[in-house]
Design an enzyme around this catalytic site. Structure first.
Site, PDB file in Angstrom:
ATOM      1  CD  GLN A  90      24.886   9.857 -38.257  1.00  0.00           C
ATOM      2  OE1 GLN A  90      25.567   8.878 -38.609  1.00  0.00           O
ATOM      3  NE2 GLN A  90      24.298  10.668 -39.111  1.00  0.00           N
TER       4      GLN A  90
ATOM      5  CD  GLU B  19      -2.763   3.169 -10.183  1.00  0.00           C
ATOM      6  OE1 GLU B  19      -3.657   3.142 -11.038  1.00  0.00           O
ATOM      7  OE2 GLU B  19      -2.557   4.116  -9.426  1.00  0.00           O
TER       8      GLU B  19
ATOM      9  CB  ILE C 298      -0.998   0.003   1.181  1.00  0.00           C
ATOM     10  CG1 ILE C 298      -1.765  -1.339   1.215  1.00  0.00           C
ATOM     11  CG2 ILE C 298      -1.936   1.194   1.086  1.00  0.00           C
ATOM     12  CD1 ILE C 298      -2.409  -1.768  -0.118  1.00  0.00           C
ATOM     13  CB  THR C 299       1.440   3.683  -2.739  1.00  0.00           C
ATOM     14  OG1 THR C 299       1.816   2.623  -3.599  1.00  0.00           O
ATOM     15  CG2 THR C 299       2.334   4.882  -3.001  1.00  0.00           C
TER      16      THR C 299
ATOM     17  N   GLY D   9      30.228   5.587 -17.078  1.00  0.00           N
ATOM     18  CA  GLY D   9      30.542   5.193 -15.691  1.00  0.00           C
ATOM     19  C   GLY D   9      29.864   6.119 -14.687  1.00  0.00           C
TER      20      GLY D   9
HETATM   21  N1  CAA Z   1     -14.544  -1.100 -14.932  1.00  0.00           N
HETATM   22  C1  CAA Z   1     -15.656  -1.566 -14.297  1.00  0.00           C
HETATM   23  N2  CAA Z   1     -15.926  -2.895 -14.165  1.00  0.00           N
HETATM   24  C2  CAA Z   1     -15.029  -3.759 -14.685  1.00  0.00           C
HETATM   25  C3  CAA Z   1     -13.868  -3.335 -15.359  1.00  0.00           C
HETATM   26  C4  CAA Z   1     -13.634  -1.945 -15.468  1.00  0.00           C
HETATM   27  N3  CAA Z   1     -12.558  -1.481 -16.082  1.00  0.00           N
HETATM   28  N4  CAA Z   1     -13.191  -4.423 -15.777  1.00  0.00           N
HETATM   29  C5  CAA Z   1     -13.903  -5.501 -15.383  1.00  0.00           C
HETATM   30  N5  CAA Z   1     -15.014  -5.084 -14.724  1.00  0.00           N
HETATM   31  C6  CAA Z   1     -16.049  -5.925 -14.139  1.00  0.00           C
HETATM   32  C7  CAA Z   1     -16.412  -7.046 -15.076  1.00  0.00           C
HETATM   33  O1  CAA Z   1     -17.404  -6.625 -15.997  1.00  0.00           O
HETATM   34  C8  CAA Z   1     -16.914  -8.106 -14.120  1.00  0.00           C
HETATM   35  O2  CAA Z   1     -18.243  -7.850 -13.755  1.00  0.00           O
HETATM   36  P1  CAA Z   1     -19.472  -8.735 -14.392  1.00  0.00           P
HETATM   37  O3  CAA Z   1     -19.201 -10.141 -13.966  1.00  0.00           O
HETATM   38  O4  CAA Z   1     -20.680  -8.121 -13.775  1.00  0.00           O
HETATM   39  O5  CAA Z   1     -19.396  -8.530 -15.852  1.00  0.00           O
HETATM   40  C9  CAA Z   1     -16.063  -7.889 -12.873  1.00  0.00           C
HETATM   41  O6  CAA Z   1     -15.559  -6.555 -12.948  1.00  0.00           O
HETATM   42  C10 CAA Z   1     -14.907  -8.853 -12.789  1.00  0.00           C
HETATM   43  O7  CAA Z   1     -14.163  -8.702 -13.987  1.00  0.00           O
HETATM   44  P2  CAA Z   1     -13.242  -9.842 -14.578  1.00  0.00           P
HETATM   45  O8  CAA Z   1     -14.006 -11.112 -14.638  1.00  0.00           O
HETATM   46  O9  CAA Z   1     -12.594  -9.318 -15.803  1.00  0.00           O
HETATM   47  O10 CAA Z   1     -12.194  -9.984 -13.386  1.00  0.00           O
HETATM   48  P3  CAA Z   1     -10.872 -10.822 -13.264  1.00  0.00           P
HETATM   49  O11 CAA Z   1     -10.870 -11.475 -11.938  1.00  0.00           O
HETATM   50  O12 CAA Z   1     -10.626 -11.657 -14.481  1.00  0.00           O
HETATM   51  O13 CAA Z   1      -9.735  -9.685 -13.168  1.00  0.00           O
HETATM   52  C11 CAA Z   1      -8.120  -8.178 -14.000  1.00  0.00           C
HETATM   53  C12 CAA Z   1      -9.523  -8.732 -14.100  1.00  0.00           C
HETATM   54  C13 CAA Z   1      -8.006  -7.252 -15.184  1.00  0.00           C
HETATM   55  C14 CAA Z   1      -7.048  -9.223 -14.044  1.00  0.00           C
HETATM   56  C15 CAA Z   1      -8.008  -7.385 -12.679  1.00  0.00           C
HETATM   57  O14 CAA Z   1      -8.008  -8.259 -11.568  1.00  0.00           O
HETATM   58  C16 CAA Z   1      -6.800  -6.503 -12.629  1.00  0.00           C
HETATM   59  O15 CAA Z   1      -6.809  -5.394 -13.161  1.00  0.00           O
HETATM   60  N6  CAA Z   1      -5.717  -6.986 -11.959  1.00  0.00           N
HETATM   61  C17 CAA Z   1      -4.586  -6.149 -11.673  1.00  0.00           C
HETATM   62  C18 CAA Z   1      -4.737  -5.576 -10.305  1.00  0.00           C
HETATM   63  C19 CAA Z   1      -4.160  -4.216 -10.203  1.00  0.00           C
HETATM   64  O16 CAA Z   1      -4.123  -3.427 -11.129  1.00  0.00           O
HETATM   65  N7  CAA Z   1      -3.713  -3.900  -9.001  1.00  0.00           N
HETATM   66  C20 CAA Z   1      -3.221  -2.606  -8.746  1.00  0.00           C
HETATM   67  C21 CAA Z   1      -3.092  -2.384  -7.303  1.00  0.00           C
HETATM   68  S1  CAA Z   1      -3.161  -0.669  -6.912  1.00  0.00           S
HETATM   69  C22 CAA Z   1      -1.589  -0.090  -6.990  1.00  0.00           C
HETATM   70  O17 CAA Z   1      -0.705  -0.717  -7.465  1.00  0.00           O
HETATM   71  C23 CAA Z   1      -1.476   1.285  -6.516  1.00  0.00           C
HETATM   72  C24 CAA Z   1      -0.167   1.805  -6.146  1.00  0.00           C
HETATM   73  O18 CAA Z   1       0.609   1.225  -5.437  1.00  0.00           O
HETATM   74  C25 CAA Z   1       0.161   3.164  -6.566  1.00  0.00           C
END
Ligand code: CAA
Length: 389
Positions: A283, A373, A161-162, A350
């Site tokens: 170049q 993300e 968690i950032t 270096g």
């Molecule tokens: N917006 C809204 N709803 C969405 C969506 C979107 N962009 N994408 C999918 N959904 C919905 C789907 O429609 C589905 O709903 P329904 O069943 O009603 O249709 C539901 O969400 C689940 O979707 P999926 O079946 O596609 O879900 P999945 O389990 O296969 O996962 C994934 C999809 C793209 C892999 C997702 O889990 C993902 O993005 N994973 C990466 C996680 C991530 O980005 N983590 C970041 C952490 S935050 C961070 O890093 C912050 C920091 O430190 C700065």
């Protein structure tokens, strides 16, 4: 497109904002960037400077006391802060990430209560989706929220968690109905001061060392039910819809890091003499610089394009390709930033490999933009799903 929305290209106001942030970042943030990295300490000087100039959370709408900056202006702020110090750019970026779930799905009461202190610079807001065993597979989370009368009781540990510990508020995704998979996940606002909230030790990282990355540990955290963001079971959708807006801000961070590295390398090659002339005269060096600048500008234009789409979607317009362009710009800009920072180290030879020069810090900082993300493998999966659906 409504005349209220910014045009595709940045306006004169956007460019003035860029100038203002660049001057501020050069004067008040860049001088501390090396020390913040070296000492792995929070960039308090940057937070103070950003809050003083109301640049710490520019996206918060005016109705909640914020600057009401559009998504492109927010991108420009993050980009310019990242050009000076990637760790510091996580202040405006994560304030946006933490609050977008509330902006998208929260009740009016939640918005008033939590956005106002963020706008004033009194509190920062983090986003808690990932867990030790639920990274790319975010829906595999185990943190539980169990209803108890007018309250929910949360138990679990969110990881990576950032700005954990320095933020007052956290959007926490937790399972309310384990039988329903992604549809059994709900989002909540958790406060740092809630009883039962604690933080793990700071992760020892390769880069962005000034931004604390810690676990948020929840032990019988009892919060009022009205802290739920949106309806029960909508938390995962809110989490992904949020990332559609904020992956663009990670692209902005990557652009800024890359621009910082390119600017430094350009200055260096004009000064550094070998074989009796500045190495900029060769170049081979010129071709490297041209490729760096060309790819950076391409990534920048895609990011700005995505930012305009994000702004339109925030105003309720249907933007069917937001998910695609958001993943595309995050993936492209971070891959480009990685290449550019590696090339900047190479151009400094270096010296580039030492901590006396900023290129190696920028290279280490760039790496995270390919990971958080959503890894760039996940971004490619998201883009392919959009193409094939
Ligand atoms: N917006 C809204 N709803 C969405 C969506 C979107 N962009 N994408 C999918 N959904 C919905 C789907 O429609 C589905 O709903 P329904 O069943 O009603 O249709 C539901 O969400 C689940 O979707 P999926 O079946 O596609 O879900 P999945 O389990 O296969 O996962 C994934 C999809 C793209 C892999 C997702 O889990 C993902 O993005 N994973 C990466 C996680 C991530 O980005 N983590 C970041 C952490 S935050 C961070 O890093 C912050 C920091 O430190 C700065």
């Amino acid at each position: 497109m409504s005349p209220d929305f910014p045009a595709y290209a940045p306006s004169e106001e956007h460019e003035m904002l860029r100038q203002t942030v660049r001057e501020l970042a050069d004067a008040k943030i860049a001088p501390f960037a090396a020390a913040v990295d070296e000492e792995s300490r929070f960039p308090q000087e940057a937070l103070d400077a950003l809050v003083q100039n109301e640049l710490h959370a520019v996206h918060v709408p005016e109705s909640y006391g914020g600057a009401g900056a559009d998504a492109l202006a927010t991108v420009i702020v993050i980009e310019e802060v990242a050009r000076a110090c990637a760790s510091s750019s996580l202040i405006p970026a994560v304030n946006k990430l933490g609050t977008v779930p509330v902006l998208l799905s929260g009740s009016e009461e939640l918005k008033k209560k939590y956005l106002t202190p963020v706008a004033k610079g009194e509190a920062m807001f983090s986003y808690a989706l990932s867990e030790a065993d639920a990274g790319s597979d975010a829906a595999g989370m185990k943190t539980r929220a169990v209803r108890d009368g007018d309250h929910y009781v949360l138990n679990g540990a969110k990881m990576w968690i950032t700005n954990a510990g320095v933020s007052e508020y956290y959007t926490v995704m937790a399972v309310t109905d384990p039988a329903k998979g992604a549809k059994g996940i709900s989002a909540f606002v958790v406060e740092k001061s809630d009883e039962g909230v604690s933080f793990g030790p700071k992760e020892k990282k390769l880069g962005i060392k000034g931004s604390p990355t810690r676990q948020v540990i929840l032990e019988n955290v009892r919060i009022p039910a009205d802290r739920m963001i949106g309806a029960e079971g909508t938390g995962f959708k809110t989490a992904l819809a949020t990332l559609d807006h904020t992956r663009i801000t990670i692209a902005a961070q990557a652009l800024g890091i890359a621009q910082g590295a390119l600017d430094y390398a350009v200055g260096y090659v004009k000064e550094r003499k070998q074989f009796g002339k500045p190495i900029a005269d060769f170049q081979g060096v010129q071709f490297m610089l041209a490729d760096m600048a060309m790819r950076l500008e391409g990534a920048r234009q895609l990011t700005y394009h995505a930012a305009i789409k994000s702004e339109r979607a925030m105003h309720g317009e249907k933007v069917p390709d937001l998910t695609f362009v958001s993943s595309a710009c995050k993936c492209l800009a971070s891959d480009v930033a990685m290449d550019i920072t590696v090339d900047a180290v190479q151009l400094l030879g270096g010296y580039g490999y030492t901590r006396e020069f900023p290129a190696e810090r920028m290279m280490r900082d760039a790496k995270i933009t390919q990971i958080y993300e959503g890894t760039n493998q996940i971004q490619r999966m998201v883009m392919a799903r959009q193409l094939l659906k």
